[in-house]
Design a protein around this motif. Structure first.
Motif, PDB file in Angstrom:
ATOM      1  N   ARG A   1      31.811 -12.024  58.866  1.00  0.00           N
ATOM      2  CA  ARG A   1      33.433 -12.138  58.956  1.00  0.00           C
ATOM      3  C   ARG A   1      34.460 -12.953  58.142  1.00  0.00           C
ATOM      4  O   ARG A   1      35.926 -12.966  57.981  1.00  0.00           O
ATOM      5  N   ARG A   2      33.972 -13.772  57.928  1.00  0.00           N
ATOM      6  CA  ARG A   2      34.587 -15.420  57.050  1.00  0.00           C
ATOM      7  C   ARG A   2      34.346 -14.554  56.114  1.00  0.00           C
ATOM      8  O   ARG A   2      35.121 -15.496  55.277  1.00  0.00           O
ATOM      9  N   GLU A   3      33.660 -13.978  55.367  1.00  0.00           N
ATOM     10  CA  GLU A   3      33.970 -13.441  53.915  1.00  0.00           C
ATOM     11  C   GLU A   3      35.802 -12.880  53.336  1.00  0.00           C
ATOM     12  O   GLU A   3      36.070 -12.183  54.382  1.00  0.00           O
ATOM     13  N   SER A   4      36.178 -13.152  52.817  1.00  0.00           N
ATOM     14  CA  SER A   4      37.677 -12.903  51.938  1.00  0.00           C
ATOM     15  C   SER A   4      37.169 -10.968  51.994  1.00  0.00           C
ATOM     16  O   SER A   4      36.506 -10.207  51.584  1.00  0.00           O
ATOM     17  N   PRO A   5      38.692 -10.074  52.060  1.00  0.00           N
ATOM     18  CA  PRO A   5      38.534  -8.851  51.895  1.00  0.00           C
ATOM     19  C   PRO A   5      38.268  -8.309  51.042  1.00  0.00           C
ATOM     20  O   PRO A   5      37.056  -7.273  50.519  1.00  0.00           O
ATOM     21  N   GLN A   6      38.724  -9.033  49.551  1.00  0.00           N
ATOM     22  CA  GLN A   6      37.824  -8.876  47.609  1.00  0.00           C
ATOM     23  C   GLN A   6      36.525  -9.176  48.339  1.00  0.00           C
ATOM     24  O   GLN A   6      35.375  -8.233  47.597  1.00  0.00           O
ATOM     25  N   SER A   7      35.958  -9.761  49.018  1.00  0.00           N
ATOM     26  CA  SER A   7      34.312 -10.189  48.874  1.00  0.00           C
ATOM     27  C   SER A   7      33.543  -8.877  49.602  1.00  0.00           C
ATOM     28  O   SER A   7      32.077  -8.917  49.212  1.00  0.00           O
ATOM     29  N   GLN A   8      33.927  -8.533  50.613  1.00  0.00           N
ATOM     30  CA  GLN A   8      33.571  -7.876  51.575  1.00  0.00           C
ATOM     31  C   GLN A   8      33.525  -6.737  50.332  1.00  0.00           C
ATOM     32  O   GLN A   8      32.466  -5.672  50.227  1.00  0.00           O
ATOM     33  N   GLU A   9      34.777  -5.913  49.946  1.00  0.00           N
ATOM     34  CA  GLU A   9      34.789  -5.350  49.112  1.00  0.00           C
ATOM     35  C   GLU A   9      34.017  -5.227  47.809  1.00  0.00           C
ATOM     36  O   GLU A   9      33.157  -4.171  47.607  1.00  0.00           O
ATOM     37  N   PHE A  10      33.126  -5.971  47.177  1.00  0.00           N
ATOM     38  CA  PHE A  10      32.429  -6.120  46.090  1.00  0.00           C
ATOM     39  C   PHE A  10      30.905  -6.271  46.637  1.00  0.00           C
ATOM     40  O   PHE A  10      30.716  -5.718  45.925  1.00  0.00           O
TER      41      PHE A  10
ATOM     42  N   GLN B   1      30.453  -1.919  47.998  1.00  0.00           N
ATOM     43  CA  GLN B   1      30.884  -1.530  45.912  1.00  0.00           C
ATOM     44  C   GLN B   1      29.239  -1.478  45.759  1.00  0.00           C
ATOM     45  O   GLN B   1      28.241  -0.593  44.914  1.00  0.00           O
ATOM     46  N   ALA B   2      28.508  -2.822  45.761  1.00  0.00           N
ATOM     47  CA  ALA B   2      27.090  -2.874  45.393  1.00  0.00           C
ATOM     48  C   ALA B   2      25.857  -2.285  45.971  1.00  0.00           C
ATOM     49  O   ALA B   2      25.118  -1.998  45.527  1.00  0.00           O
TER      50      ALA B   2
ATOM     51  N   ALA C   1      26.929   0.453  47.601  1.00  0.00           N
ATOM     52  CA  ALA C   1      26.562   2.173  47.741  1.00  0.00           C
ATOM     53  C   ALA C   1      25.905   2.377  45.800  1.00  0.00           C
ATOM     54  O   ALA C   1      25.133   3.001  46.129  1.00  0.00           O
ATOM     55  N   LYS C   2      25.974   1.123  44.855  1.00  0.00           N
ATOM     56  CA  LYS C   2      25.589   1.417  43.825  1.00  0.00           C
ATOM     57  C   LYS C   2      24.216   1.298  44.025  1.00  0.00           C
ATOM     58  O   LYS C   2      22.847   2.194  43.225  1.00  0.00           O
ATOM     59  N   ARG C   3      23.415   0.223  44.432  1.00  0.00           N
ATOM     60  CA  ARG C   3      22.099  -0.087  45.296  1.00  0.00           C
ATOM     61  C   ARG C   3      21.699   1.296  45.325  1.00  0.00           C
ATOM     62  O   ARG C   3      20.287   2.109  45.598  1.00  0.00           O
ATOM     63  N   LYS C   4      22.093   1.791  46.809  1.00  0.00           N
ATOM     64  CA  LYS C   4      21.615   2.779  47.243  1.00  0.00           C
ATOM     65  C   LYS C   4      21.598   3.981  46.409  1.00  0.00           C
ATOM     66  O   LYS C   4      20.850   4.924  46.264  1.00  0.00           O
ATOM     67  N   GLU C   5      22.967   4.172  45.623  1.00  0.00           N
ATOM     68  CA  GLU C   5      22.871   5.708  44.329  1.00  0.00           C
ATOM     69  C   GLU C   5      21.154   5.434  44.045  1.00  0.00           C
ATOM     70  O   GLU C   5      20.701   6.273  43.394  1.00  0.00           O
TER      71      GLU C   5
END
Length: 64
Positions: A31-40, A43-44, A46-50
């Motif tokens: 919750r303390r992470e910035s929205p940009q950090s959460q999006e990063f 994405q990371a 999702a890439k790992r999962k793929e």
């Protein structure tokens, strides 16, 4: 003489998190992470999962 391998805590975070579960501590940090950090991190993940869930293609085997 034995030494304690655990890092010493100054008490600044230990008393706050003492009554929280590890999952609650992680959720609070998220919750303390910035929205940009959460999006990063989304994405990371999702890439790992793929990368690790796709079936592997068979490697050609050479003659021995």
């Amino acid at each position: 003489m034995t030494s304690d391998p655990r890092p010493k805590q100054d008490g600044s975070t230990g008393s706050i998190c003492a009554n929280l579960s590890p999952a609650q501590v992680i959720a609070e940090a998220w919750r303390r992470e910035s929205p940009q950090s959460q999006e990063f991190w989304r994405q990371a993940e999702a890439k790992r999962k793929e990368l690790y869930t796709l079936p592997r293609s068979p490697k050609p085997r050479g003659k021995m």
